[in-house]
Design an enzyme around this catalytic site. Structure first.
Site, short mmCIF file in Angstrom:
data_model
loop_
_atom_site.label_atom_id
_atom_site.label_comp_id
_atom_site.label_asym_id
_atom_site.label_seq_id
_atom_site.Cartn_x
_atom_site.Cartn_y
_atom_site.Cartn_z
N ASN A 137 -58.04 75.60 49.33
CA ASN A 137 -57.96 74.94 48.03
C ASN A 137 -57.59 75.86 46.89
O ASN A 137 -57.80 75.53 45.72
CB ASN A 137 -59.29 74.24 47.74
CG ASN A 137 -59.73 73.37 48.89
OD1 ASN A 137 -60.73 73.67 49.53
ND2 ASN A 137 -58.98 72.33 49.20
N VAL A 188 -56.58 76.69 41.35
CA VAL A 188 -57.70 76.15 42.11
C VAL A 188 -57.59 74.63 42.15
O VAL A 188 -57.36 73.98 41.13
CB VAL A 188 -59.03 76.56 41.43
CG1 VAL A 188 -60.21 75.89 42.09
CG2 VAL A 188 -59.19 78.07 41.43
N CYS A 189 -57.79 74.06 43.34
CA CYS A 189 -57.85 72.61 43.50
C CYS A 189 -59.32 72.24 43.62
O CYS A 189 -59.94 72.40 44.66
CB CYS A 189 -57.09 72.19 44.76
SG CYS A 189 -57.12 70.42 45.05
N LEU A 190 -59.88 71.80 42.52
CA LEU A 190 -61.30 71.47 42.48
C LEU A 190 -61.46 70.22 41.61
O LEU A 190 -61.23 70.26 40.41
CB LEU A 190 -62.07 72.66 41.89
CG LEU A 190 -63.57 72.65 41.95
CD1 LEU A 190 -64.06 72.53 43.39
CD2 LEU A 190 -64.13 73.92 41.34
N LEU A 240 -54.13 73.30 48.75
CA LEU A 240 -53.08 73.94 47.95
C LEU A 240 -52.42 75.03 48.79
O LEU A 240 -51.31 75.44 48.52
CB LEU A 240 -53.67 74.59 46.69
CG LEU A 240 -53.88 73.68 45.49
CD1 LEU A 240 -54.52 74.44 44.34
CD2 LEU A 240 -52.57 73.05 45.04
#
Length: 185
Positions: free
Chosen positions: A76, A84-86, A120
Site C-alpha cells: 500500500n 500511501v494508500c490509506l 499501490l
C-alpha cells in the site's frame, strides 16, 4: 479552535512534544518530515523512515498528504513516490483526527496489516499473496538497505546514488523493472 491555522500549530506542536523527531521545511508548519520507527513485533521493526507531511491550507478539514521519503516494500505504498494508500487519510479523514493519530495509529496499522487487494505496489501485493515467506524476506531486506537511522538524514542525490549501486537485476528478479528514461549501460 478558532481557526485552521491555530489547529495546525497545535497539532504540529503536539507532534514535536511527543517522541517524534520533526524537521520543518522552509521554516513553516505546512511541510515537514517526521522520523517514524517501524512498529514492534512487525516485519518493519527496527526500520526508521522519514515521512514527508504536507498540510493543506484547509487542514484539519482536509487530510494531510503523507509519503515515505526512503524506500519501503509494502503493497500500500508506492515504491517510487512513497505515496500511501490509506483510506482513513485519503477518503474518510475527519477533523477529529490529528497528526498524532497518523503516527501512533494509522501508519503502524498500515505496516502491521497490509492490504494486498488494494495495492499501490503491485509487485509487493503479488508477492505477498503468492509467496509470503519471500515477501517477508524482501521486506526485511528493504528495511536493512533503506530504513536505517542514517537513511533518514541522506539527501535525495545520496539516495539515488545508493539505489544505483545497491540494486541489481538479481535483486529485482527481472531486468524489466528499469525506470523509463534510463539508458541501458
Amino acid at each position: 479552535m478558532s481557526s485552521p491555522s491555530k489547529r495546525r500549530e497545535m497539532d504540529v506542536m503536539k507532534l514535536m512534544m511527543s517522541d517524534y523527531n520533526v524537521e520543518t521545511i522552509n521554516d513553516g508548519l505546512n511541510e515537514f518530515n517526521v522520523k517514524f520507527h517501524g512498529p514492534k513485533e512487525s516485519l518493519y521493526e527496527g526500520g526508521v523512515w522519514k515521512i514527508r507531511v504536507e498540510l493543506p491550507d484547509a487542514y484539519p478539514f482536509k487530510s494531510p498528504s503523507i509519503g515515505f521519503v526512503n524506500k519501503i516494500f509494502h503493497p500500500n505504498v508506492d515504491e517510487l513516490s512513497g505515496s500511501v494508500c490509506l483510506d482513513v487519510i485519503n477518503q474518510s479523514w475527519s477533523p477529529m483526527f490529528d497528526l498524532l493519530n497518523i503516527f501512533e495509529v494509522f501508519l503502524p496499522q498500515l505496516l502491521l496489516y497490509p492490504n494486498p487487494s488494494d495495492p499501490l505496489n503491485g509487485d509487493a501485493a503479488s508477492l505477498m499473496m503468492k509467496d509470503r515467506k519471500q515477501y517477508d524476506q524482501k521486506v526485511k531486506e528493504y528495511c536493512e538497505r533503506y530504513a536505517k537511522k542514517e537513511d533518514t538524514t541522506k539527501s535525495a542525490a545520496d539516495k539515488e546514488t545508493d539505489d544505483e549501486d545497491d540494486i541489481t537485476d538479481e535483486d529485482t528478479g527481472s531486468s524489466d523493472d528499469e525506470i523509463a528514461g534510463h539508458a541501458d549501460p
